[in-house]
Design an enzyme around this catalytic site. Structure first.
Site, PDB file in Angstrom:
ATOM      1  N   SER A  49      -7.783   1.136   3.087  1.00  9.29           N
ATOM      2  CA  SER A  49      -8.213   0.677   1.760  1.00  9.29           C
ATOM      3  C   SER A  49      -9.442  -0.208   1.875  1.00  9.29           C
ATOM      4  CB  SER A  49      -7.078  -0.132   1.135  1.00  9.29           C
ATOM      5  OG  SER A  49      -7.476  -0.701  -0.093  1.00  9.29           O
ATOM      6  N   SER A  50     -10.162  -0.333   0.764  1.00  9.97           N
ATOM      7  CA  SER A  50     -11.252  -1.309   0.689  1.00  9.97           C
ATOM      8  C   SER A  50     -10.857  -2.529  -0.131  1.00  9.97           C
ATOM      9  CB  SER A  50     -12.486  -0.669   0.047  1.00  9.97           C
ATOM     10  OG  SER A  50     -12.898   0.446   0.781  1.00  9.97           O
ATOM     11  N   ARG A  70       0.846  -1.196   0.000  1.00 13.03           N
ATOM     12  CA  ARG A  70       0.000   0.000   0.000  1.00 13.03           C
ATOM     13  C   ARG A  70       0.883   1.247   0.000  1.00 13.03           C
ATOM     14  NH1 ARG A  70      -5.008   1.831  -1.359  1.00 13.03           N
ATOM     15  NH2 ARG A  70      -6.052   3.020   0.284  1.00 13.03           N
ATOM     16  N   ASP A  83      -7.799   8.430   0.041  1.00 14.64           N
ATOM     17  CA  ASP A  83      -8.357   7.347   0.863  1.00 14.64           C
ATOM     18  C   ASP A  83      -8.175   7.616   2.363  1.00 14.64           C
ATOM     19  OD1 ASP A  83      -9.427   5.844  -1.164  1.00 14.64           O
ATOM     20  OD2 ASP A  83      -7.806   4.384  -1.253  1.00 14.64           O
ATOM     21  N   THR A 121      -9.362   0.403 -10.496  1.00 12.82           N
ATOM     22  CA  THR A 121      -8.418  -0.436  -9.782  1.00 12.82           C
ATOM     23  C   THR A 121      -8.474  -1.739 -10.551  1.00 12.82           C
ATOM     24  OG1 THR A 121      -8.783   0.710  -7.729  1.00 12.82           O
ATOM     25  CG2 THR A 121      -8.191  -1.583  -7.495  1.00 12.82           C
TER      26      THR A 121
HETATM   27  O1  DON Z   1      -7.880   1.247  -1.812  1.00 15.32           O
HETATM   28  C1  DON Z   1      -9.036   1.590  -2.039  1.00 15.32           C
HETATM   29  O2  DON Z   1      -9.969   1.278  -1.342  1.00 15.32           O
HETATM   30  C2  DON Z   1      -9.326   2.415  -3.269  1.00 15.32           C
HETATM   31  N1  DON Z   1      -8.192   3.226  -3.589  1.00 15.32           N
HETATM   32  C3  DON Z   1      -9.731   1.522  -4.380  1.00 15.32           C
HETATM   33  C4  DON Z   1     -10.151   2.295  -5.596  1.00 15.32           C
HETATM   34  C5  DON Z   1     -11.016   1.540  -6.528  1.00 15.32           C
HETATM   35  O3  DON Z   1     -11.314   0.384  -6.357  1.00 15.32           O
HETATM   36  C6  DON Z   1     -11.523   2.290  -7.683  1.00 15.32           C
HETATM   37  N2  DON Z   1     -12.292   1.409  -8.512  1.00 15.32           N
HETATM   38  N3  DON Z   1     -13.305   1.529  -9.047  1.00 15.32           N
END
Ligand code: DON
Length: 536
Positions: free
Chosen positions: A416-417, A72, A387, A345
């Site tokens: 993060s998710s 990360r 985030d 992502t």
């Molecule tokens: O880490 C996270 O939760 C976000 N940066 C993820 C971003 C994401 O999944 C965008 N997709 N649609």
């Protein structure tokens, strides 16, 4: 007890092929993960990049060793808690989303090197070879990439290197046009030759710091020199005979999913109507996301009460306020007041013929991250700083709220998710994950619940999706997720339904059925993926 074939599901056929090539060359699933991750930075540059980060959940067959590689991004050392607030304390929203000030210190290159060196069977240079070739020789623009280029055209146009690489006369190229990234190829080659230091020290590091600072960022050489991946213990929860291996903090995924399963464990969901099932799942999500907002953050900085939040007694307490006949308004739960209210992502799943498993999710946060490409290295920088909780109670890009636990601090990882997940039961194995910001957690939860019900890969990927994240207090759902009567019944229970404008997510699933031996790779019909299953 070995799968008779390997399988890779990723967001692009060229990335899956990169992994397959490495497997055919004698690599294991971990080498293939490096190859797929690296190839995705080239062919899915809207969602993954050397200038971003990722999580890789690994499970080794021979000794059942399992680990979570945390690559990360981290806040730069010069970051401060109020860096995105104006003089009157109000958030300057674009500041955490556009330009290098929005960029965390990248972790993806460190993750690739670490996985190759620690778990791979091949040298890093072999696993990076397909990505280097794709960057140098180019690949054709495909629909999802084009959609990203159209969406972020204006922001990319502000970065000369990004527009030179991705735009034609300032507009998005057509489908099938070839994109070449010679500078990125050189950067990948440096990593192939020098490992970690090829990115984090020397010419690449120098250029990145200089470029980021010239365009408004605050990175220093020390930020890059001190970046390290961390191996963390995955979260494990067993429910209904399925053992789920999940992402620990700084992902919110595993804690939230474990909590949701605990809450739901007291109900025999199959005996309830669809409306009641949705209602109960939503009530569980609402409560898990409240805790996300209050308690979750980088475990190296804050004490995240993982054991308590995933404990059955805790879930029993949460369950006490759930009513079958009425939605619980989020603002009646002790917690937060919201002050105010995408992106891309990419995920891949791998199973090799030894039975090794990898679930990997990587990100730049929103489409093309902060929109800035450093010219000499071809590296796009992320906008993952968004985030963090920029201010308590103020929603981020995904309308997620947070507090102290996820406040900005120098060197801290933003919550993060991303939820790479590996499921196992008597029936078999499922390796899964998806992009989708905060909705990642609900997508993986729904898919997991349905896999526990006996559904196959195709079915769990294709399920209509719904989502609740505590705040805003809305039951988001895909168009067509509920019939008219179901929607009316859910409204009558007090849920505020909110149909999102289009289908979301891009789930990549690999399953292995122990009884039939069948191995499947399925890519979300919502994305432009290709699931490759090949016998060799
Ligand atoms: O880490 C996270 O939760 C976000 N940066 C993820 C971003 C994401 O999944 C965008 N997709 N649609």
């Amino acid at each position: 007890d070995r799968p008779h074939r390997a399988a890779i599901a990723s967001a692009h056929p060229l990335a899956s092929a990169a992994g397959m090539q490495v497997l055919e060359d004698g690599g294991n699933a971990f080498d293939a993960a490096v190859a797929v991750s690296a190839a995705l930075t080239v062919v899915a540059p809207y969602g993954a990049g050397l200038g971003g980060g990722g999580f890789w959940l690994l499970q080794r067959a021979e000794d059942r060793f399992e680990t979570f590689v945390d690559g990360r991004e981290k806040a730069p050392l010069a970051a401060t808690a109020d860096m995105y607030l104006d003089a009157s304390g109000q958030p300057i929203t674009k500041a955490s989303r556009v330009g290098p000030l929005a960029a965390g210190v990248p972790g993806l290159p460190a993750g690739l090197v670490h996985i190759a060196e620690t778990y791979g069977a091949l040298p890093l240079s072999r696993s990076l070879e397909p990505a280097i070739r794709l960057a140098r020789d180019g690949f054709p623009v495909w629909p999802r990439l084009r959609a990203g280029l159209v969406a972020r055209r204006a922001i990319l146009a502000r970065s000369p290197a990004a527009s030179e690489t991705f735009l034609v006369d300032g507009t998005a190229p057509g489908l099938g046009d070839v994109i070449v990234q010679p500078r990125l190829a050189e950067t990948l080659e440096r990593i192939a030759a020098q490992g970690h230091d090829g990115f984090y020290r020397g010419a690449v590091a120098g250029a990145l710091v200089e470029g980021a600072r010239a365009a408004g960022g605050i990175w220093t050489l020390e930020d890059l020199e001190t970046y390290q991946v961390v191996e963390r213990e995955p979260i494990v929860a067993t429910w209904r005979g399925t053992r789920a291996l999940m992402a620990p903090p700084p992902s919110a995924g595993g804690v939230a999913m474990a909590n949701i399963f605990q809450i739901l464990s007291a109900y025999d969901l199959q005996r309830h109507s669809r409306v009641e099932q949705v209602h109960l799942v939503v009530e569980a999500m609402r409560r898990a996301f409240r805790d996300r907002a209050l308690y979750l953050g980088d475990p190296d900085f804050v004490d995240v009460p993982v054991a308590r939040l995933t404990h059955p007694f805790y879930a029993a307490g949460q369950r006490a306020s759930i009513r079958l006949d009425r939605a619980t308004p989020s603002d009646s739960l002790p917690g937060f007041k919201v002050v105010s209210g995408g992106g891309q992502t990419t995920h891949f799943s791998i199973l090799d013929t030894a039975g090794n498993r990898v679930a990997g999710t990587q990100s730049l946060n929103s489409w093309f991250g902060c929109g800035y490409m450093e010219p000499t290295t071809g590296v796009m920088l992320n906008n993952e700083m968004d985030d963090f909780s920029v201010k308590p109670g103020v929603g981020n890009l995904y309308q997620l709220v947070g507090a102290q636990a996820n406040a900005i601090a120098p060197g801290k990882r933003m919550l993060s998710s991303m939820s790479p997940t590996i499921l196992e039961s008597e029936r078999g194995v499922a390796i899964l994950g998806t992009p989708g910001g905060s909705r990642i957690i609900s997508m993986v939860t729904l898919a997991t619940l349905e896999w526990m019900n006996g559904a196959d890969a195709e079915t769990i990927v294709s399920l209509p999706r719904f989502h609740h994240q505590y705040l805003p207090d809305k039951l988001f759902h895909e168009p067509g997720a509920f019939g008219e009567e179901e929607a009316a019944a859910l409204r009558a229970l007090g849920h505020q339904l909110s149909e999102v404008s289009r289908l979301y997510g891009n789930m990549q699933v690999v399953t292995w059925d122990f009884k039939t031996g069948k191995v499947e790779a399925v890519s979300d019909f919502r994305g432009q993926g290709d699931a490759k299953v090949r016998v060799y």
